[in-house]
Write a protein that holds these residues in place. Structure first.
Motif, PDB file in Angstrom:
ATOM      1  N   VAL A  80      49.028 -60.405  60.541  1.00 36.14           N
ATOM      2  CA  VAL A  80      48.062 -60.876  59.444  1.00 36.14           C
ATOM      3  C   VAL A  80      46.938 -61.541  59.651  1.00 36.14           C
ATOM      4  O   VAL A  80      45.732 -61.245  59.413  1.00 36.14           O
ATOM      5  N   PHE A  81      46.953 -62.529  60.752  1.00 31.15           N
ATOM      6  CA  PHE A  81      45.730 -63.215  61.182  1.00 31.15           C
ATOM      7  C   PHE A  81      44.773 -62.388  61.766  1.00 31.15           C
ATOM      8  O   PHE A  81      43.668 -62.529  61.373  1.00 31.15           O
ATOM      9  N   THR A  82      45.312 -61.405  62.533  1.00 33.12           N
ATOM     10  CA  THR A  82      44.302 -60.346  63.267  1.00 33.12           C
ATOM     11  C   THR A  82      43.406 -59.285  62.123  1.00 33.12           C
ATOM     12  O   THR A  82      42.314 -59.338  62.176  1.00 33.12           O
ATOM     13  N   LYS A  83      44.289 -59.131  60.947  1.00 31.81           N
ATOM     14  CA  LYS A  83      43.681 -58.208  59.839  1.00 31.81           C
ATOM     15  C   LYS A  83      42.421 -59.098  59.107  1.00 31.81           C
ATOM     16  O   LYS A  83      41.624 -58.599  58.869  1.00 31.81           O
ATOM     17  N   LEU A  84      43.197 -60.380  58.861  1.00 35.18           N
ATOM     18  CA  LEU A  84      42.461 -61.293  57.981  1.00 35.18           C
ATOM     19  C   LEU A  84      41.032 -61.508  58.816  1.00 35.18           C
ATOM     20  O   LEU A  84      40.027 -61.717  58.359  1.00 35.18           O
ATOM     21  N   GLY A  85      41.087 -61.792  59.970  1.00 34.82           N
ATOM     22  CA  GLY A  85      40.077 -62.207  60.876  1.00 34.82           C
ATOM     23  C   GLY A  85      39.192 -61.069  60.867  1.00 34.82           C
ATOM     24  O   GLY A  85      37.972 -61.270  60.981  1.00 34.82           O
ATOM     25  N   LEU A 136      37.077 -60.896  57.554  1.00 32.35           N
ATOM     26  CA  LEU A 136      36.031 -62.103  57.510  1.00 32.35           C
ATOM     27  C   LEU A 136      35.002 -61.576  58.360  1.00 32.35           C
ATOM     28  O   LEU A 136      33.751 -61.879  57.748  1.00 32.35           O
ATOM     29  N   ILE A 137      35.186 -61.049  59.414  1.00 34.01           N
ATOM     30  CA  ILE A 137      33.880 -60.853  60.207  1.00 34.01           C
ATOM     31  C   ILE A 137      33.238 -59.804  59.689  1.00 34.01           C
ATOM     32  O   ILE A 137      31.931 -59.963  59.330  1.00 34.01           O
ATOM     33  N   VAL A 138      33.737 -58.543  59.117  1.00 34.50           N
ATOM     34  CA  VAL A 138      33.092 -57.734  58.499  1.00 34.50           C
ATOM     35  C   VAL A 138      32.364 -58.202  57.192  1.00 34.50           C
ATOM     36  O   VAL A 138      30.989 -57.866  56.958  1.00 34.50           O
ATOM     37  N   ALA A 139      33.071 -58.827  56.397  1.00 35.52           N
ATOM     38  CA  ALA A 139      32.404 -59.573  55.269  1.00 35.52           C
ATOM     39  C   ALA A 139      31.154 -60.360  55.249  1.00 35.52           C
ATOM     40  O   ALA A 139      30.129 -60.193  54.821  1.00 35.52           O
ATOM     41  N   ALA A 140      31.286 -61.131  56.348  1.00 32.99           N
ATOM     42  CA  ALA A 140      30.153 -62.156  56.648  1.00 32.99           C
ATOM     43  C   ALA A 140      28.832 -61.213  57.392  1.00 32.99           C
ATOM     44  O   ALA A 140      27.981 -61.542  57.250  1.00 32.99           O
ATOM     45  N   ARG A 141      29.482 -60.349  58.049  1.00 34.25           N
ATOM     46  CA  ARG A 141      28.086 -59.454  58.599  1.00 34.25           C
ATOM     47  C   ARG A 141      27.562 -58.785  57.557  1.00 34.25           C
ATOM     48  O   ARG A 141      26.191 -58.223  57.647  1.00 34.25           O
ATOM     49  N   LEU A 143      33.281 -62.044  50.973  1.00 36.08           N
ATOM     50  CA  LEU A 143      33.512 -63.033  52.040  1.00 36.08           C
ATOM     51  C   LEU A 143      34.435 -64.192  51.434  1.00 36.08           C
ATOM     52  O   LEU A 143      35.401 -64.608  51.826  1.00 36.08           O
ATOM     53  N   LYS A 144      34.144 -64.440  50.084  1.00 36.08           N
ATOM     54  CA  LYS A 144      34.859 -65.604  49.214  1.00 36.08           C
ATOM     55  C   LYS A 144      36.405 -65.125  49.040  1.00 36.08           C
ATOM     56  O   LYS A 144      37.166 -66.197  49.227  1.00 36.08           O
ATOM     57  N   ILE A 145      36.547 -63.875  48.617  1.00 34.06           N
ATOM     58  CA  ILE A 145      37.832 -63.571  48.408  1.00 34.06           C
ATOM     59  C   ILE A 145      38.733 -63.308  50.007  1.00 34.06           C
ATOM     60  O   ILE A 145      39.691 -63.823  50.206  1.00 34.06           O
ATOM     61  N   ALA A 146      37.889 -63.063  51.067  1.00 34.86           N
ATOM     62  CA  ALA A 146      38.478 -62.938  52.208  1.00 34.86           C
ATOM     63  C   ALA A 146      39.010 -64.197  52.873  1.00 34.86           C
ATOM     64  O   ALA A 146      39.851 -64.677  53.319  1.00 34.86           O
ATOM     65  N   ILE A 147      38.108 -65.234  52.534  1.00 35.10           N
ATOM     66  CA  ILE A 147      38.390 -66.748  52.934  1.00 35.10           C
ATOM     67  C   ILE A 147      39.733 -67.246  52.092  1.00 35.10           C
ATOM     68  O   ILE A 147      40.714 -67.933  52.511  1.00 35.10           O
ATOM     69  N   ALA A 179      35.511 -66.783  62.686  1.00 32.66           N
ATOM     70  CA  ALA A 179      35.262 -65.321  62.349  1.00 32.66           C
ATOM     71  C   ALA A 179      34.215 -65.306  61.552  1.00 32.66           C
ATOM     72  O   ALA A 179      33.442 -64.203  61.727  1.00 32.66           O
ATOM     73  N   ILE A 180      33.645 -66.163  60.628  1.00 30.77           N
ATOM     74  CA  ILE A 180      32.729 -65.998  59.927  1.00 30.77           C
ATOM     75  C   ILE A 180      31.279 -66.104  60.831  1.00 30.77           C
ATOM     76  O   ILE A 180      30.407 -65.372  60.605  1.00 30.77           O
ATOM     77  N   GLN A 181      31.297 -66.992  61.735  1.00 30.38           N
ATOM     78  CA  GLN A 181      30.278 -67.354  62.342  1.00 30.38           C
ATOM     79  C   GLN A 181      30.145 -66.221  63.508  1.00 30.38           C
ATOM     80  O   GLN A 181      28.984 -65.545  63.641  1.00 30.38           O
ATOM     81  N   LYS A 182      31.070 -65.549  63.891  1.00 28.13           N
ATOM     82  CA  LYS A 182      31.120 -64.182  64.636  1.00 28.13           C
ATOM     83  C   LYS A 182      30.367 -63.146  63.784  1.00 28.13           C
ATOM     84  O   LYS A 182      29.583 -62.370  64.571  1.00 28.13           O
ATOM     85  N   GLY A 183      30.573 -63.008  62.718  1.00 25.62           N
ATOM     86  CA  GLY A 183      30.296 -61.961  61.578  1.00 25.62           C
ATOM     87  C   GLY A 183      28.695 -62.398  61.626  1.00 25.62           C
ATOM     88  O   GLY A 183      27.887 -61.438  61.560  1.00 25.62           O
ATOM     89  N   ALA A 184      28.594 -63.486  60.822  1.00 21.62           N
ATOM     90  CA  ALA A 184      27.244 -63.805  60.259  1.00 21.62           C
ATOM     91  C   ALA A 184      26.190 -63.892  61.537  1.00 21.62           C
ATOM     92  O   ALA A 184      25.067 -63.428  61.479  1.00 21.62           O
ATOM     93  N   GLY A 185      26.753 -64.116  62.705  1.00 25.03           N
ATOM     94  CA  GLY A 185      25.670 -64.097  63.871  1.00 25.03           C
ATOM     95  C   GLY A 185      25.544 -63.029  64.523  1.00 25.03           C
ATOM     96  O   GLY A 185      24.460 -62.820  65.449  1.00 25.03           O
TER      97      GLY A 185
END
Length: 252
Positions: A24-29, A32-37, A49-53, A69-75
């Protein structure tokens, strides 16, 4: 999937095992990455991203994991580029099946999807072969355990919040909304202290195919399990319904 009470009960039992495995955490992560990116790292400006969080928090994902995960996606760091794909096909008994994918290797995933479908009595189809059988809807899951409101009271609350309909799968209320209204209804229910387990954009079947043959039903369940257990799969949708004549003991 509305109306699939037997399959829903099987899924609930299995979900606890999946959570223990960390899937579950792997898929949620990944989400989060894709949504932030795709839309930036600020949830107030990024609905996905809001829904993913919210879903990550509902699954008790640690805040540090969410932030990373958010930082990884956004950055855009880490050199991993996930591609969003949808595979469509048919399962045993002619049931329509779709799987939403996040993958860093399209060719590998395509081969694995083809193998999963064929091994479990299904056939992978062309893009667009079955998605016309589904409508995109917001879906909010509310566990029935320790829930104090009656179904009529909760339906009234949900409708006043902007929902289109609710369903009861035996273990949860499923609140359906227009996809663009998902966040508004979600926040309204949270404001009423409703214990939301998940809020997602789902694909809801327009009509269902009943599977009454036990062997076909077992193959269908194995197909769904294999797809949902695949690391690249973020969501699986199907239009089958297991016949009441099939006992839970026979299906397990």
């Amino acid at each position: 999937m509305s109306g699939h009470s037997k399959w829903a009960n099987i899924k609930h039992k299995k979900a606890k095992t999946d959570a223990q495995k960390g899937k579950v955490f792997t898929k949620l992560g990944r989400e989060l990455i894709v949504a932030a990116r795709a839309g930036g790292g600020e949830p107030e400006n990024n609905f996905r991203l809001k829904i993913a969080i919210d879903n990550a928090k509902a699954a008790n994902m640690p805040n540090d994991n969410i932030k990373r995960a958010i930082q990884k996606g956004a950055g855009g760091v880490d050199g991993v580029a996930y591609e969003e794909l949808r595979y469509e096909g048919y399962g045993p008994g002619g049931a329509a099946v779709m799987a939403d994918i996040l993958t860093d290797n399209r060719n590998r995933t395509a081969g694995e999807m083809r193998h999963i479908f064929s091994k479990n009595g299904g056939n992978l189809g062309e893009t667009g072969s079955v998605n016309w059988m589904f409508n995109e809807k917001g879906q909010i899951t509310v566990p029935l355990e320790d829930f104090e409101l009656s179904e009529d009271e909760f339906m009234l609350m949900a409708l006043e919040a902007g929902a289109e309909d609710i369903d009861n799968d035996g273990e949860n209320y499923l609140v359906y909304t227009a996809s663009e209204d998902l966040d508004g209804v979600h926040q309204a229910l949270l404001g009423q202290k409703v214990p939301v387990a998940e809020a997602i954009v789902n694909q809801i079947a327009q009509n269902t195919v009943e599977i009454a043959d036990l062997e076909q039903a077992k193959k269908m369940i194995r197909l769904m399990d294999a797809l949902e257990e695949h690391d690249d799969v973020q969501g699986v949708y199907a239009n089958f319904e297991l016949a009441d004549s099939l006992s839970d003991e026979d299906l397990e």
